[in-house]
Design a protein around this motif. Structure first.
Motif, PDB file in Angstrom:
ATOM      1  N   GLU A  21     -18.988  -9.331 -10.146  1.00 38.53           N
ATOM      2  CA  GLU A  21     -17.714 -10.015  -9.948  1.00 38.53           C
ATOM      3  C   GLU A  21     -17.256 -10.698 -11.230  1.00 38.53           C
ATOM      4  N   ARG A  22     -18.207 -11.173 -12.039  1.00 40.40           N
ATOM      5  CA  ARG A  22     -17.834 -11.786 -13.314  1.00 40.40           C
ATOM      6  C   ARG A  22     -17.418 -10.733 -14.336  1.00 40.40           C
ATOM      7  N   PHE A  23     -18.005  -9.549 -14.243  1.00 39.73           N
ATOM      8  CA  PHE A  23     -17.727  -8.474 -15.196  1.00 39.73           C
ATOM      9  C   PHE A  23     -16.345  -7.881 -14.980  1.00 39.73           C
ATOM     10  N   CYS A  24     -16.004  -7.577 -13.734  1.00 39.84           N
ATOM     11  CA  CYS A  24     -14.711  -6.908 -13.496  1.00 39.84           C
ATOM     12  C   CYS A  24     -14.145  -7.196 -12.106  1.00 39.84           C
ATOM     13  N   GLY A  25     -14.495  -8.346 -11.532  1.00 37.10           N
ATOM     14  CA  GLY A  25     -14.040  -8.643 -10.181  1.00 37.10           C
ATOM     15  C   GLY A  25     -13.357  -9.982 -10.043  1.00 37.10           C
ATOM     16  N   VAL A  67     -14.784 -30.041  -5.064  1.00 32.73           N
ATOM     17  CA  VAL A  67     -14.203 -28.967  -4.242  1.00 32.73           C
ATOM     18  C   VAL A  67     -13.858 -27.797  -5.152  1.00 32.73           C
ATOM     19  N   PRO A  68     -14.585 -26.674  -5.057  1.00 34.47           N
ATOM     20  CA  PRO A  68     -14.321 -25.533  -5.930  1.00 34.47           C
ATOM     21  C   PRO A  68     -13.167 -24.681  -5.416  1.00 34.47           C
ATOM     22  N   GLU A  69     -12.657 -23.831  -6.277  1.00 33.29           N
ATOM     23  CA  GLU A  69     -11.730 -22.802  -5.815  1.00 33.29           C
ATOM     24  C   GLU A  69     -12.498 -21.888  -4.864  1.00 33.29           C
ATOM     25  N   LEU A  70     -11.915 -21.575  -3.729  1.00 26.76           N
ATOM     26  CA  LEU A  70     -12.578 -20.723  -2.748  1.00 26.76           C
ATOM     27  C   LEU A  70     -11.836 -19.399  -2.655  1.00 26.76           C
ATOM     28  N   GLY A  71     -12.551 -18.317  -2.857  1.00 30.25           N
ATOM     29  CA  GLY A  71     -11.933 -16.998  -2.792  1.00 30.25           C
ATOM     30  C   GLY A  71     -12.912 -15.969  -2.277  1.00 30.25           C
ATOM     31  N   ILE A  72     -12.548 -14.706  -2.397  1.00 26.43           N
ATOM     32  CA  ILE A  72     -13.419 -13.626  -1.934  1.00 26.43           C
ATOM     33  C   ILE A  72     -13.702 -12.672  -3.086  1.00 26.43           C
ATOM     34  N   GLY A  73     -14.856 -12.030  -3.022  1.00 22.55           N
ATOM     35  CA  GLY A  73     -15.184 -11.007  -3.996  1.00 22.55           C
ATOM     36  C   GLY A  73     -14.254  -9.820  -3.833  1.00 22.55           C
ATOM     37  N   THR A  74     -13.939  -9.168  -4.940  1.00 19.11           N
ATOM     38  CA  THR A  74     -12.972  -8.067  -4.908  1.00 19.11           C
ATOM     39  C   THR A  74     -13.608  -6.687  -5.045  1.00 19.11           C
ATOM     40  N   LEU A  75     -14.916  -6.634  -5.306  1.00 22.56           N
ATOM     41  CA  LEU A  75     -15.554  -5.347  -5.598  1.00 22.56           C
ATOM     42  C   LEU A  75     -16.228  -4.710  -4.396  1.00 22.56           C
ATOM     43  N   GLY A  76     -16.349  -5.435  -3.297  1.00 22.30           N
ATOM     44  CA  GLY A  76     -16.976  -4.864  -2.110  1.00 22.30           C
ATOM     45  C   GLY A  76     -18.395  -4.403  -2.375  1.00 22.30           C
ATOM     46  N   TRP A 123     -21.836  -2.669 -10.303  1.00 21.79           N
ATOM     47  CA  TRP A 123     -21.151  -3.115 -11.530  1.00 21.79           C
ATOM     48  C   TRP A 123     -21.902  -4.262 -12.187  1.00 21.79           C
ATOM     49  N   GLY A 124     -22.571  -5.080 -11.381  1.00 24.02           N
ATOM     50  CA  GLY A 124     -23.421  -6.105 -11.963  1.00 24.02           C
ATOM     51  C   GLY A 124     -24.587  -5.506 -12.721  1.00 24.02           C
ATOM     52  N   GLY A 125     -25.116  -4.406 -12.194  1.00 26.03           N
ATOM     53  CA  GLY A 125     -26.179  -3.704 -12.906  1.00 26.03           C
ATOM     54  C   GLY A 125     -25.713  -3.163 -14.238  1.00 26.03           C
ATOM     55  N   ILE A 126     -24.508  -2.640 -14.270  1.00 19.51           N
ATOM     56  CA  ILE A 126     -23.957  -2.144 -15.542  1.00 19.51           C
ATOM     57  C   ILE A 126     -23.730  -3.294 -16.510  1.00 19.51           C
ATOM     58  N   SER A 127     -23.244  -4.423 -16.006  1.00 14.35           N
ATOM     59  CA  SER A 127     -23.067  -5.597 -16.859  1.00 14.35           C
ATOM     60  C   SER A 127     -24.396  -6.030 -17.478  1.00 14.35           C
ATOM     61  N   ALA A 128     -25.451  -6.056 -16.656  1.00 16.07           N
ATOM     62  CA  ALA A 128     -26.773  -6.425 -17.167  1.00 16.07           C
ATOM     63  C   ALA A 128     -27.271  -5.405 -18.188  1.00 16.07           C
ATOM     64  N   ALA A 129     -26.981  -4.125 -17.935  1.00 13.43           N
ATOM     65  CA  ALA A 129     -27.399  -3.076 -18.874  1.00 13.43           C
ATOM     66  C   ALA A 129     -26.683  -3.220 -20.212  1.00 13.43           C
ATOM     67  N   LEU A 130     -25.397  -3.540 -20.162  1.00  9.74           N
ATOM     68  CA  LEU A 130     -24.635  -3.727 -21.400  1.00  9.74           C
ATOM     69  C   LEU A 130     -25.176  -4.902 -22.216  1.00  9.74           C
TER      70      LEU A 130
END
Length: 403
Positions: A205-209, A367-376, A382-389
């Protein structure tokens, strides 16, 4: 790039640091010239020329020909050769294996999901199946195993990231203290990392979400299980025993104070997860199937009924929203993240999200911003790819003495 102390008398270390610096700039730019690299790096022109020569020898740079002239000789343009190799992320989920193959810039090449229904799920069998599917993916791209440089696997379990050991996956056969990193290393012969799936989903989600480039946030996944990925200063917080984020084991004041165990769901997890919601529906006298299709009722069906105003379903949602709002507030008081994302079929459902927001109204701080993940379901991959990069530079350019 972070400044590092270079030992005096170690020219090889200095050359390696310069090469990492130039490689980073090349990966960030679509194309550039030597002059661009000199300006961006602060290194001398002869140093940059020597580094570029070394990177060309390693097949990491592709020439692009002459660029646009600005009054003098047209510059020779170049780019990072992302097609030189591949990165692989594997999400070992309960019920399926999910694959994502990219080039060295993280550009999608192949994505595939393979069902585990009727398949042996011992560690050896899973590793063998991962190897076979990966060979098929590489073949479709006319590549071989030697092109695969980094593999990152996500698992629904507490994982010792440093040693690549999975402590336990209860639904699978024989998954107790499994050295998955070493096992996959034998299959692929390349750099392998193993991580908890929710932690990888947070990186995704941090990489592209939904948390793109956010430095401090928490991802809370609510589906078949409950867990959190905690990102502090852009990095996953693992804790001293790799269990940071295992919020499914949080104690609930009105329930028994049982001890945490590896092989059972935690108290909060039993209540919040999809099976817990269905169980509560049945305890409220609800039918085990939907009225329209007679299919087995799911947690999403109960949440849908809450949106439609069904009283029993609304009560269940309010109870769960109260629990989740308490968890978010407690995490925010301890960590003070900028953002909290909810993910999973339960966590992302509009009925639960709306109820949680309502219950959090009135709080004056933390109170943080509350939202939903966009990558399902692709977030883990995608997190694995981020870690690989992140580890790729050390793979492409081995440190002196580690070749």
């Amino acid at each position: 790039m972070r400044n590092e102390v270079i030992p005096v008398g170690r020219p090889s270390v200095l050359r390696h640091a310069n090469a990492l610096n130039i490689l980073k700039l090349l990966r960030e730019a679509e194309s550039c010239s030597r002059a661009d690299l000199v300006r961006a790096s602060g290194l001398s022109a002869p140093t940059v020329t020597n580094v570029v020569k070394d990177l060309i020898a390693e097949d990491l740079i592709a020439p692009l020909g002459e660029g646009e002239s600005r009054g003098g000789r047209p510059p020779d343009m170049m780019r990072f050769k992302a097609e030189r190799g591949c990165l692989l992320a594997v999400d070992i989920a309960v019920g399926s294996l999910r694959f994502l193959l990219t080039d060295l810039n993280g550009k999608l090449l192949e994505m595939q999901e393979v069902s585990l229904r009727g398949v042996e799920t011992t560690p050896d069998a899973i590793c063998e199946l991962i190897g076979e599917i990966t060979r098929q993916l590489l073949k479709r791209r006319k590549k071989t195993r030697k092109h695969l440089l980094v593999v990152v696997a996500g698992v629904p379990a507490i994982t010792n990231v440093a040693e690549g050991v999975v402590l336990s996956i209860s639904p699978f056969d024989g998954w107790r203290s499994v050295p998955l990193g070493a096992m996959l290393g034998k299959v692929f012969g390349c750099t392998v990392a193993v991580q908890n799936d929710t932690n990888l989903a947070a990186l995704g989600e941090r990489f592209c979400g939904g948390a793109k480039d956010t430095e401090d946030f928490v991802l809370i996944s609510v589906e078949k299980g409950v867990g959190a990925g905690i990102v502090i200063n852009g990095r996953i917080h693992y804790g001293s025993q790799w269990s940071a984020g295992e919020i499914g084991y949080l104690r609930l004041p009105h329930l028994s104070r049982r001890r945490t165990t590896l092989y059972e769901f935690g108290e909060l997890e039993e209540m919040l997860c999809s099976a817990g919601i269905v169980k509560s529906w049945q305890e409220e006298g609800g039918k085990p199937s939907t009225a329209k299709s007679k299919k087995t009722l799911t947690a999403a069906d109960v949440l849908d009924m809450a949106l439609e105003g069904e009283p029993r379903a609304m009560k269940i949602v309010q109870d769960r929203a109260g629990m989740l709002a308490d968890v978010i507030l407690n995490l925010s008081l301890i960590l003070n993240p900028r953002q909290v994302l909810l993910s999973g079929t339960v966590g992302c459902h509009p009925a639960l999200l709306s109820a949680v927001k309502t219950q959090m109204e009135g709080s004056e701080f933390a109170v943080p911003e509350l939202g939903i993940g966009t990558l399902g379901e692709t977030a883990v991959r995608w997190g694995g790819i981020s870690a690989a990069l992140d580890v790729l530079p050390s793979v492409l350019l081995r440190a002196p003495g580690n070749s």
